[in-house]
Design a protein around this motif. Structure first.
Motif, PDB file in Angstrom:
ATOM      1  N   PHE A   1       0.833  -1.071   0.048  1.00  0.00           N
ATOM      2  CA  PHE A   1       0.040   0.032   0.071  1.00  0.00           C
ATOM      3  C   PHE A   1       0.965   1.239   0.156  1.00  0.00           C
ATOM      4  O   PHE A   1       1.658   1.471   0.940  1.00  0.00           O
ATOM      5  CB  PHE A   1      -0.816  -0.142   1.358  1.00  0.00           C
ATOM      6  CG  PHE A   1      -1.510   1.359   1.406  1.00  0.00           C
ATOM      7  CD1 PHE A   1      -2.465   1.859   0.431  1.00  0.00           C
ATOM      8  CD2 PHE A   1      -1.672   1.965   2.425  1.00  0.00           C
ATOM      9  CE1 PHE A   1      -3.233   3.056   0.607  1.00  0.00           C
ATOM     10  CE2 PHE A   1      -2.216   3.122   2.577  1.00  0.00           C
ATOM     11  CZ  PHE A   1      -3.118   3.745   1.942  1.00  0.00           C
ATOM     12  N   LEU A   2       0.782   1.863  -0.906  1.00  0.00           N
ATOM     13  CA  LEU A   2       1.534   3.520  -1.195  1.00  0.00           C
ATOM     14  C   LEU A   2       0.466   4.572  -0.787  1.00  0.00           C
ATOM     15  O   LEU A   2      -0.371   4.908  -1.689  1.00  0.00           O
ATOM     16  CB  LEU A   2       2.151   3.411  -2.596  1.00  0.00           C
ATOM     17  CG  LEU A   2       3.225   2.415  -2.746  1.00  0.00           C
ATOM     18  CD1 LEU A   2       3.805   2.690  -4.286  1.00  0.00           C
ATOM     19  CD2 LEU A   2       4.359   2.234  -1.709  1.00  0.00           C
ATOM     20  N   ASP A   3       0.637   5.194   0.033  1.00  0.00           N
ATOM     21  CA  ASP A   3      -0.152   6.349   0.401  1.00  0.00           C
ATOM     22  C   ASP A   3       0.489   7.449   0.105  1.00  0.00           C
ATOM     23  O   ASP A   3       1.736   7.617  -0.099  1.00  0.00           O
ATOM     24  CB  ASP A   3      -0.484   6.578   1.862  1.00  0.00           C
ATOM     25  CG  ASP A   3      -1.722   7.488   2.199  1.00  0.00           C
ATOM     26  OD1 ASP A   3      -2.491   7.746   1.424  1.00  0.00           O
ATOM     27  OD2 ASP A   3      -1.592   7.412   3.398  1.00  0.00           O
ATOM     28  N   GLU A   4      -0.208   8.754  -0.337  1.00  0.00           N
ATOM     29  CA  GLU A   4       0.099   9.904  -0.678  1.00  0.00           C
ATOM     30  C   GLU A   4       1.025   9.955  -2.141  1.00  0.00           C
ATOM     31  O   GLU A   4       2.053  10.437  -2.389  1.00  0.00           O
ATOM     32  CB  GLU A   4       1.318  10.748   0.353  1.00  0.00           C
ATOM     33  CG  GLU A   4       0.577  10.933   1.360  1.00  0.00           C
ATOM     34  CD  GLU A   4      -0.875  11.864   1.359  1.00  0.00           C
ATOM     35  OE1 GLU A   4      -0.905  12.522   0.379  1.00  0.00           O
ATOM     36  OE2 GLU A   4      -1.303  11.992   2.338  1.00  0.00           O
ATOM     37  N   LEU A   5       0.615   8.985  -2.924  1.00  0.00           N
ATOM     38  CA  LEU A   5       1.107   8.694  -4.347  1.00  0.00           C
ATOM     39  C   LEU A   5       1.484   9.867  -5.242  1.00  0.00           C
ATOM     40  O   LEU A   5       2.596   9.881  -5.964  1.00  0.00           O
ATOM     41  CB  LEU A   5       0.380   7.650  -5.080  1.00  0.00           C
ATOM     42  CG  LEU A   5       0.983   7.125  -6.428  1.00  0.00           C
ATOM     43  CD1 LEU A   5       1.999   5.932  -6.152  1.00  0.00           C
ATOM     44  CD2 LEU A   5       0.049   6.340  -7.209  1.00  0.00           C
ATOM     45  N   ALA A   6       0.566  10.889  -5.277  1.00  0.00           N
ATOM     46  CA  ALA A   6       0.723  12.154  -5.861  1.00  0.00           C
ATOM     47  C   ALA A   6       2.093  12.818  -5.760  1.00  0.00           C
ATOM     48  O   ALA A   6       2.593  13.532  -6.593  1.00  0.00           O
ATOM     49  CB  ALA A   6      -0.400  13.256  -5.753  1.00  0.00           C
ATOM     50  N   ASN A   7       2.590  12.467  -4.586  1.00  0.00           N
ATOM     51  CA  ASN A   7       3.836  13.131  -4.110  1.00  0.00           C
ATOM     52  C   ASN A   7       5.253  12.463  -4.710  1.00  0.00           C
ATOM     53  O   ASN A   7       6.378  13.169  -4.590  1.00  0.00           O
ATOM     54  CB  ASN A   7       4.027  13.337  -2.487  1.00  0.00           C
ATOM     55  CG  ASN A   7       2.979  14.190  -1.912  1.00  0.00           C
ATOM     56  OD1 ASN A   7       3.315  15.401  -1.740  1.00  0.00           O
ATOM     57  ND2 ASN A   7       1.911  13.609  -1.555  1.00  0.00           N
ATOM     58  N   THR A   8       4.973  11.516  -5.515  1.00  0.00           N
ATOM     59  CA  THR A   8       6.201  11.008  -5.973  1.00  0.00           C
ATOM     60  C   THR A   8       6.967  11.727  -7.184  1.00  0.00           C
ATOM     61  O   THR A   8       6.005  12.241  -7.946  1.00  0.00           O
ATOM     62  CB  THR A   8       5.819   9.406  -6.359  1.00  0.00           C
ATOM     63  OG1 THR A   8       4.832   9.494  -7.350  1.00  0.00           O
ATOM     64  CG2 THR A   8       5.552   8.662  -5.179  1.00  0.00           C
ATOM     65  N   SER A   9       8.017  11.530  -7.354  1.00  0.00           N
ATOM     66  CA  SER A   9       8.681  12.176  -8.532  1.00  0.00           C
ATOM     67  C   SER A   9       8.676  11.214  -9.776  1.00  0.00           C
ATOM     68  O   SER A   9       8.152  10.386  -9.767  1.00  0.00           O
ATOM     69  CB  SER A   9      10.550  12.333  -8.316  1.00  0.00           C
ATOM     70  OG  SER A   9      10.732  10.860  -8.254  1.00  0.00           O
ATOM     71  N   GLY A  10       9.114  11.801 -10.806  1.00  0.00           N
ATOM     72  CA  GLY A  10       8.842  11.222 -12.288  1.00  0.00           C
ATOM     73  C   GLY A  10       9.604   9.904 -12.492  1.00  0.00           C
ATOM     74  O   GLY A  10       9.368   8.881 -12.894  1.00  0.00           O
ATOM     75  N   LEU A  11      11.034   9.895 -11.785  1.00  0.00           N
ATOM     76  CA  LEU A  11      11.810   8.867 -11.564  1.00  0.00           C
ATOM     77  C   LEU A  11      11.069   7.654 -10.843  1.00  0.00           C
ATOM     78  O   LEU A  11      10.883   6.316 -11.360  1.00  0.00           O
ATOM     79  CB  LEU A  11      13.087   9.246 -10.795  1.00  0.00           C
ATOM     80  CG  LEU A  11      13.862   7.709 -10.443  1.00  0.00           C
ATOM     81  CD1 LEU A  11      14.517   7.391 -11.790  1.00  0.00           C
ATOM     82  CD2 LEU A  11      15.144   8.368  -9.683  1.00  0.00           C
ATOM     83  N   VAL A  15      -1.593  -1.520  -4.144  1.00  0.00           N
ATOM     84  CA  VAL A  15      -2.573  -0.375  -3.634  1.00  0.00           C
ATOM     85  C   VAL A  15      -2.363   0.813  -3.450  1.00  0.00           C
ATOM     86  O   VAL A  15      -1.486   1.134  -2.778  1.00  0.00           O
ATOM     87  CB  VAL A  15      -3.640  -0.990  -2.661  1.00  0.00           C
ATOM     88  CG1 VAL A  15      -4.815  -0.036  -2.214  1.00  0.00           C
ATOM     89  CG2 VAL A  15      -4.267  -2.482  -2.814  1.00  0.00           C
ATOM     90  N   ALA A  16      -2.682   1.907  -4.143  1.00  0.00           N
ATOM     91  CA  ALA A  16      -2.327   3.212  -3.998  1.00  0.00           C
ATOM     92  C   ALA A  16      -3.389   4.260  -3.450  1.00  0.00           C
ATOM     93  O   ALA A  16      -4.597   3.957  -3.714  1.00  0.00           O
ATOM     94  CB  ALA A  16      -1.725   3.707  -5.208  1.00  0.00           C
ATOM     95  N   ALA A  17      -2.941   5.399  -2.651  1.00  0.00           N
ATOM     96  CA  ALA A  17      -3.896   6.104  -2.323  1.00  0.00           C
ATOM     97  C   ALA A  17      -3.453   7.582  -2.402  1.00  0.00           C
ATOM     98  O   ALA A  17      -2.312   7.791  -2.467  1.00  0.00           O
ATOM     99  CB  ALA A  17      -4.341   5.983  -0.925  1.00  0.00           C
ATOM    100  N   THR A  18      -4.494   8.607  -2.520  1.00  0.00           N
ATOM    101  CA  THR A  18      -4.179  10.044  -2.480  1.00  0.00           C
ATOM    102  C   THR A  18      -5.478  10.899  -2.492  1.00  0.00           C
ATOM    103  O   THR A  18      -6.380  10.432  -2.675  1.00  0.00           O
ATOM    104  CB  THR A  18      -3.715  10.514  -4.138  1.00  0.00           C
ATOM    105  OG1 THR A  18      -3.011  11.851  -4.129  1.00  0.00           O
ATOM    106  CG2 THR A  18      -4.613  10.170  -5.261  1.00  0.00           C
ATOM    107  N   ASN A  19      -5.036  12.013  -2.042  1.00  0.00           N
ATOM    108  CA  ASN A  19      -5.977  13.114  -1.814  1.00  0.00           C
ATOM    109  C   ASN A  19      -6.228  14.006  -2.897  1.00  0.00           C
ATOM    110  O   ASN A  19      -6.935  15.121  -2.861  1.00  0.00           O
ATOM    111  CB  ASN A  19      -6.314  13.567  -0.486  1.00  0.00           C
ATOM    112  CG  ASN A  19      -4.902  14.599  -0.280  1.00  0.00           C
ATOM    113  OD1 ASN A  19      -3.791  14.700  -1.293  1.00  0.00           O
ATOM    114  ND2 ASN A  19      -4.634  15.027   0.871  1.00  0.00           N
ATOM    115  N   GLU A  20      -5.395  13.740  -3.878  1.00  0.00           N
ATOM    116  CA  GLU A  20      -5.270  14.783  -5.059  1.00  0.00           C
ATOM    117  C   GLU A  20      -6.120  14.349  -6.341  1.00  0.00           C
ATOM    118  O   GLU A  20      -6.479  13.065  -6.239  1.00  0.00           O
ATOM    119  CB  GLU A  20      -3.738  14.839  -5.536  1.00  0.00           C
ATOM    120  CG  GLU A  20      -2.692  15.290  -4.495  1.00  0.00           C
ATOM    121  CD  GLU A  20      -2.857  16.960  -4.426  1.00  0.00           C
ATOM    122  OE1 GLU A  20      -3.464  17.459  -5.305  1.00  0.00           O
ATOM    123  OE2 GLU A  20      -2.185  17.521  -3.480  1.00  0.00           O
TER     124      GLU A  20
END
Length: 354
Positions: free
Chosen positions: A106-116, A146-151
């Motif tokens: 589970f990866l939370d706050e996925l929108a904060n990840t970089s392009g790499l 499973v990924a999550a974001t509030n974006e």
């Protein structure tokens, strides 16, 4: 690991629809994207997906992507070979994907990840393989992501701030969680459950419930922090009440609320009287020439009530009927404003949302 589903309570249609979607998608070994405001329970939904799947007896690994910079996040996800970082010594380190092999990540706050990071995630989803940082050997894993974001990821993808191809792979199915304000019928169900649990922690022999005024406040508040905020507010209110024989009549929405809060205007009489006022601090003086006195006799109580009602209505209109902002504008607490509105029968039809 045991599932922690104590916050997954509800009977509203929007919430039951989410649970039905989870039951439908859980058995499939497909990625799932969970969207929701802060405090709506995204992590609990991810846990439920794992424990309802065929991987329930395997590892459930989670990681908050916003908590680490790019290099540390890359190492946490994919591991690193010996000597890849200063201070890492000669030890090879397995990443979260390796640890979650045959299970769920589970990866939370996925929108904060970089392009790499997004590029490497895309490869893992498509081919089930990656290399450790500093390594060249491909490692195969079987991980359900499973990924999550509030974006709003589609909007970020349109602005080239999130990879469209990664979004396509992740969005096999998207579960969007309703905010608590859209689950009004669940508020008291959750509040009672949180209160009972807190009362037990405090060794109270009984929980006597909430007063009618307290229930109205809980139901009318807009809950920007959703279920997480409701849990904190209820637990705080039970703790401060500390009288199990009496119903809770005071809801502590803001633990920082104080006339002595740094940066806030102190309005106590003692403070005004004890400190000298500069010219800029002097209260404005009424000009007798501009003061209109009605002819006597007249109904002072009705006159003051009309004047106060007009001020309240004007303030509500200027702040789009947001009670919290209106209270701040009038130098009142939320509870004080609610009491005055109730006194003048102004609560009907007013939405307390942001």
């Amino acid at each position: 690991m045991q599932p922690q589903q104590d916050n997954l309570l509800g009977e509203s249609n929007s919430f039951l629809e989410v649970l039905e979607r989870i039951s439908q998608i859980a058995p499939l070994n497909k990625p799932v994207l969970i969207i929701g405001e802060r405090g709506t329970g995204k992590e609990l939904i991810a846990e439920r997906l794992h424990f309802l799947s065929s991987r329930w007896d395997q590892q459930y690994i989670k990681l908050n992507c916003a908590a680490l910079n790019e290099s540390l996040l890359e190492s946490e996800l994919f591991g690193h070979e010996a000597g890849s970082f200063t201070g890492s010594g000669n030890k090879r380190r397995a990443g979260r994907f390796e640890l979650a092999d045959k299970g769920t990540l589970f990866l939370d706050e996925l929108a904060n990840t970089s392009g790499l990071i997004q590029e490497k995630l895309l490869r893992v989803i498509e081919y089930g393989e990656f290399e450790r940082v500093g390594g060249s050997q491909s490692i195969k894993v079987d991980v359900r992501l499973v990924a999550a974001t509030n974006e709003d990821l589609p909007t970020l993808a349109e602005r080239n701030e999130f990879r469209s191809d990664l979004l396509d792979r992740l969005a096999f199915d998207v579960i969007t969680l309703p905010p608590l304000r859209a689950r009004r019928s669940d508020i008291m169900l959750l509040a009672d459950a949180f209160a009972i649990k807190m009362a037990r922690q405090l060794d109270h022999p009984v929980f006597s419930g909430f007063s009618r005024e307290a229930r109205e406040l809980l139901l009318d508040y807009h809950w920007p922090g959703n279920v997480r905020e409701l849990k904190n507010v209820v637990e705080r209110s039970v703790y401060r009440h500390n009288d199990p024989e009496m119903q809770i009549d005071q809801i502590i929405l803001d633990p920082f609320e104080s006339e002595f809060r740094p940066g806030q205007t102190i309005r106590t009489k003692d403070r005004r009287d004890s400190e000298p006022q500069t010219q800029s601090q002097q209260p404005p003086q009424a000009e007798d020439d501009n003061l209109t006195i009605p002819s006597f006799p007249f109904d002072l109580k009705a006159h003051l009530q009309d004047h106060e009602t007009a001020i309240l209505q004007k303030a509500l209109e200027q702040h789009q009927f947001n009670q919290k902002k209106t209270a701040d504008a009038l130098s009142l607490t939320y509870h004080q404003l609610r009491g005055i509105l109730k006194k003048y029968n102004l609560l009907d039809g007013i939405n307390s949302g942001e």
